[in-house]
Design a protein around this motif. Structure first.
Motif, PDB file in Angstrom:
ATOM      1  N   PRO A 151      53.169  25.364  38.350  1.00  0.00           N
ATOM      2  CA  PRO A 151      53.698  26.582  37.732  1.00  0.00           C
ATOM      3  C   PRO A 151      54.152  26.356  36.298  1.00  0.00           C
ATOM      4  O   PRO A 151      54.568  25.257  35.913  1.00  0.00           O
ATOM      5  N   THR A 152      54.098  27.413  35.514  1.00  0.00           N
ATOM      6  CA  THR A 152      54.676  27.376  34.171  1.00  0.00           C
ATOM      7  C   THR A 152      56.180  27.587  34.222  1.00  0.00           C
ATOM      8  O   THR A 152      56.894  27.281  33.267  1.00  0.00           O
ATOM      9  N   ALA A 153      56.662  28.128  35.358  1.00  0.00           N
ATOM     10  CA  ALA A 153      58.095  28.384  35.511  1.00  0.00           C
ATOM     11  C   ALA A 153      58.495  28.178  36.964  1.00  0.00           C
ATOM     12  O   ALA A 153      57.750  28.527  37.886  1.00  0.00           O
ATOM     13  N   LEU A 154      59.680  27.631  37.142  1.00  0.00           N
ATOM     14  CA  LEU A 154      60.322  27.505  38.441  1.00  0.00           C
ATOM     15  C   LEU A 154      61.568  28.378  38.434  1.00  0.00           C
ATOM     16  O   LEU A 154      62.420  28.247  37.546  1.00  0.00           O
ATOM     17  N   VAL A 155      61.682  29.255  39.424  1.00  0.00           N
ATOM     18  CA  VAL A 155      62.835  30.137  39.546  1.00  0.00           C
ATOM     19  C   VAL A 155      63.615  29.706  40.784  1.00  0.00           C
ATOM     20  O   VAL A 155      63.051  29.612  41.877  1.00  0.00           O
ATOM     21  N   PHE A 156      64.902  29.438  40.609  1.00  0.00           N
ATOM     22  CA  PHE A 156      65.731  28.948  41.701  1.00  0.00           C
ATOM     23  C   PHE A 156      66.795  29.975  42.082  1.00  0.00           C
ATOM     24  O   PHE A 156      67.584  30.412  41.228  1.00  0.00           O
ATOM     25  N   GLU A 157      66.821  30.337  43.366  1.00  0.00           N
ATOM     26  CA  GLU A 157      67.907  31.157  43.895  1.00  0.00           C
ATOM     27  C   GLU A 157      69.250  30.471  43.700  1.00  0.00           C
ATOM     28  O   GLU A 157      70.283  31.129  43.567  1.00  0.00           O
ATOM     29  N   MET A 158      69.257  29.143  43.668  1.00  0.00           N
ATOM     30  CA  MET A 158      70.490  28.363  43.664  1.00  0.00           C
ATOM     31  C   MET A 158      71.172  28.275  42.310  1.00  0.00           C
ATOM     32  O   MET A 158      72.309  27.804  42.213  1.00  0.00           O
ATOM     33  N   LEU A 159      70.497  28.683  41.253  1.00  0.00           N
ATOM     34  CA  LEU A 159      71.018  28.519  39.905  1.00  0.00           C
ATOM     35  C   LEU A 159      71.305  29.867  39.263  1.00  0.00           C
ATOM     36  O   LEU A 159      70.505  30.795  39.357  1.00  0.00           O
TER      37      LEU A 159
ATOM     38  N   ALA B 191      70.450  33.335  40.591  1.00  0.00           N
ATOM     39  CA  ALA B 191      71.639  33.565  41.409  1.00  0.00           C
ATOM     40  C   ALA B 191      72.515  34.638  40.772  1.00  0.00           C
ATOM     41  O   ALA B 191      72.629  34.730  39.549  1.00  0.00           O
ATOM     42  N   VAL B 192      73.161  35.429  41.611  1.00  0.00           N
ATOM     43  CA  VAL B 192      74.177  36.358  41.142  1.00  0.00           C
ATOM     44  C   VAL B 192      75.468  35.561  40.965  1.00  0.00           C
ATOM     45  O   VAL B 192      75.956  34.964  41.922  1.00  0.00           O
TER      46      VAL B 192
ATOM     47  N   ALA C 126      80.342  38.331  39.666  1.00  0.00           N
ATOM     48  CA  ALA C 126      79.535  39.540  39.780  1.00  0.00           C
ATOM     49  C   ALA C 126      79.353  39.925  41.247  1.00  0.00           C
ATOM     50  O   ALA C 126      79.389  41.115  41.597  1.00  0.00           O
ATOM     51  N   ALA C 127      79.163  38.933  42.100  1.00  0.00           N
ATOM     52  CA  ALA C 127      79.009  39.219  43.527  1.00  0.00           C
ATOM     53  C   ALA C 127      80.292  39.815  44.100  1.00  0.00           C
ATOM     54  O   ALA C 127      80.243  40.741  44.931  1.00  0.00           O
ATOM     55  N   ARG C 128      81.431  39.300  43.649  1.00  0.00           N
ATOM     56  CA  ARG C 128      82.705  39.851  44.126  1.00  0.00           C
ATOM     57  C   ARG C 128      82.874  41.305  43.683  1.00  0.00           C
ATOM     58  O   ARG C 128      83.311  42.159  44.458  1.00  0.00           O
ATOM     59  N   SER C 129      82.525  41.582  42.441  1.00  0.00           N
ATOM     60  CA  SER C 129      82.671  42.951  41.960  1.00  0.00           C
ATOM     61  C   SER C 129      81.715  43.890  42.686  1.00  0.00           C
ATOM     62  O   SER C 129      82.040  45.071  42.908  1.00  0.00           O
TER      63      SER C 129
ATOM     64  N   ILE D 261      74.895  43.410  49.347  1.00  0.00           N
ATOM     65  CA  ILE D 261      74.881  42.173  48.550  1.00  0.00           C
ATOM     66  C   ILE D 261      73.522  41.487  48.684  1.00  0.00           C
ATOM     67  O   ILE D 261      72.978  40.949  47.708  1.00  0.00           O
ATOM     68  N   GLN D 262      72.949  41.497  49.889  1.00  0.00           N
ATOM     69  CA  GLN D 262      71.623  40.915  50.090  1.00  0.00           C
ATOM     70  C   GLN D 262      70.574  41.659  49.263  1.00  0.00           C
ATOM     71  O   GLN D 262      69.700  41.052  48.635  1.00  0.00           O
ATOM     72  N   ARG D 263      70.667  42.965  49.228  1.00  0.00           N
ATOM     73  CA  ARG D 263      69.740  43.761  48.416  1.00  0.00           C
ATOM     74  C   ARG D 263      69.877  43.403  46.937  1.00  0.00           C
ATOM     75  O   ARG D 263      68.873  43.278  46.223  1.00  0.00           O
ATOM     76  N   LEU D 264      71.120  43.269  46.487  1.00  0.00           N
ATOM     77  CA  LEU D 264      71.352  42.896  45.095  1.00  0.00           C
ATOM     78  C   LEU D 264      70.717  41.551  44.785  1.00  0.00           C
ATOM     79  O   LEU D 264      70.030  41.394  43.767  1.00  0.00           O
ATOM     80  N   ARG D 265      70.938  40.571  45.662  1.00  0.00           N
ATOM     81  CA  ARG D 265      70.378  39.238  45.424  1.00  0.00           C
ATOM     82  C   ARG D 265      68.848  39.286  45.417  1.00  0.00           C
ATOM     83  O   ARG D 265      68.206  38.628  44.585  1.00  0.00           O
TER      84      ARG D 265
END
Length: 250
Positions: A40-48, A99-100, A104-107, A161-165
């Motif tokens: 890939p030209t890019a790696l996208v991480f949920e964790m970051l 990652a959110v 932001a997740a709390r709000s 929250i799951q939808r937002l993520r």
């Protein structure tokens, strides 16, 4: 979909979602193998978060430096040694965070997720309510994921929250594709990688011309992950003991 046999290719896909059970080493090893194949030209991480990802370019040379630059030890995710081979499999790929941020997740728990997502929330479907049947199913999954310890009134919030993520991951992946030309590999949990409810479903709405593929990874003891995927593979189990014990003791 049953587990696949033989070689797998995601050739031709603009964005490939590589699902995982976060604490399963075999799932991460498989992700690293596929990332090497996809190139890939890019790696996208949920964790970051995006801020964490911005610290990656100057620290890609070795595992310890990258772990420190990302602040991984304070992130709450499983040990970085599980994820390092994925970074190493695409050393030239740009790193994106999806990652959110915690604040932001709390709000988002106190107001509409559209406010947290931003002014284009309607384009991504975040101002719409879910179909009743899907809402009920999603709440049931959230209850199960939290060992049926959450009060009922919290379940709709957790679904939101799951939808937002999901939408944030999809937006980050689309941004990575547009900025780098692709292909893009997304490292995320199975729940976010599912085609029917997860991040890929948002891309189908906003960028229907983008070709998406998705892998879900299950375990022998638990079978296929929930949801729809282009491909499901079954890996070895992880001994987690009783993950709900602390809820019962509490």
């Amino acid at each position: 979909m049953a587990a696949a046999a033989g070689p797998v290719t995601f050739e031709g896909a603009d964005i490939v979602f590589l699902g995982e059970q976060h604490d399963n080493p075999a799932h991460h090893a498989r992700q690293a193998e596929l990332v090497a194949e996809i190139a890939p030209t890019a790696l996208v991480f949920e964790m970051l978060t995006p801020d964490q990802a911005a610290a990656a370019p100057g620290a890609r040379g070795d595992e310890a430096s990258l772990e420190a630059a990302l602040g991984w030890a304070e992130s709450g995710w499983p040990d970085f040694s599980l994820y390092w081979p994925i970074f190493a499999a695409a050393p030239e790929a740009a790193i994106y965070g999806a990652a959110v941020p915690r604040e932001a997740a709390r709000s988002a728990m106190d107001g509409p997720i559209s406010d947290t997502f931003g002014p284009d929330a309607a384009d991504w479907g975040l101002t719409e309510t879910l179909p009743d049947e899907q809402q009920v199913a999603r709440e049931a999954l959230q209850a199960e994921a939290h060992c049926n310890a959450l009060p009922d009134e919290m379940l709709p919030v957790m679904v939101e929250i799951q939808r937002l993520r999901d939408a944030v991951i999809a937006r980050a992946a689309l941004g990575a594709l547009r900025e780098t030309g692709g292909p893009v590999a997304v490292i995320t949990g199975n729940g976010h990688a599912r085609l029917d409810w997860g991040a890929p479903s948002y891309l189908g709405r906003v960028a229907p011309d983008v070709t998406v593929a998705s892998l879900g990874q299950g375990e022998r003891a638990h079978g296929d992950p929930e949801g729809e995927f282009d491909l499901v593979e079954i890996g070895p189990d992880v001994d987690r003991g009783d993950p709900c014990a602390e809820f019962r003791e509490g």
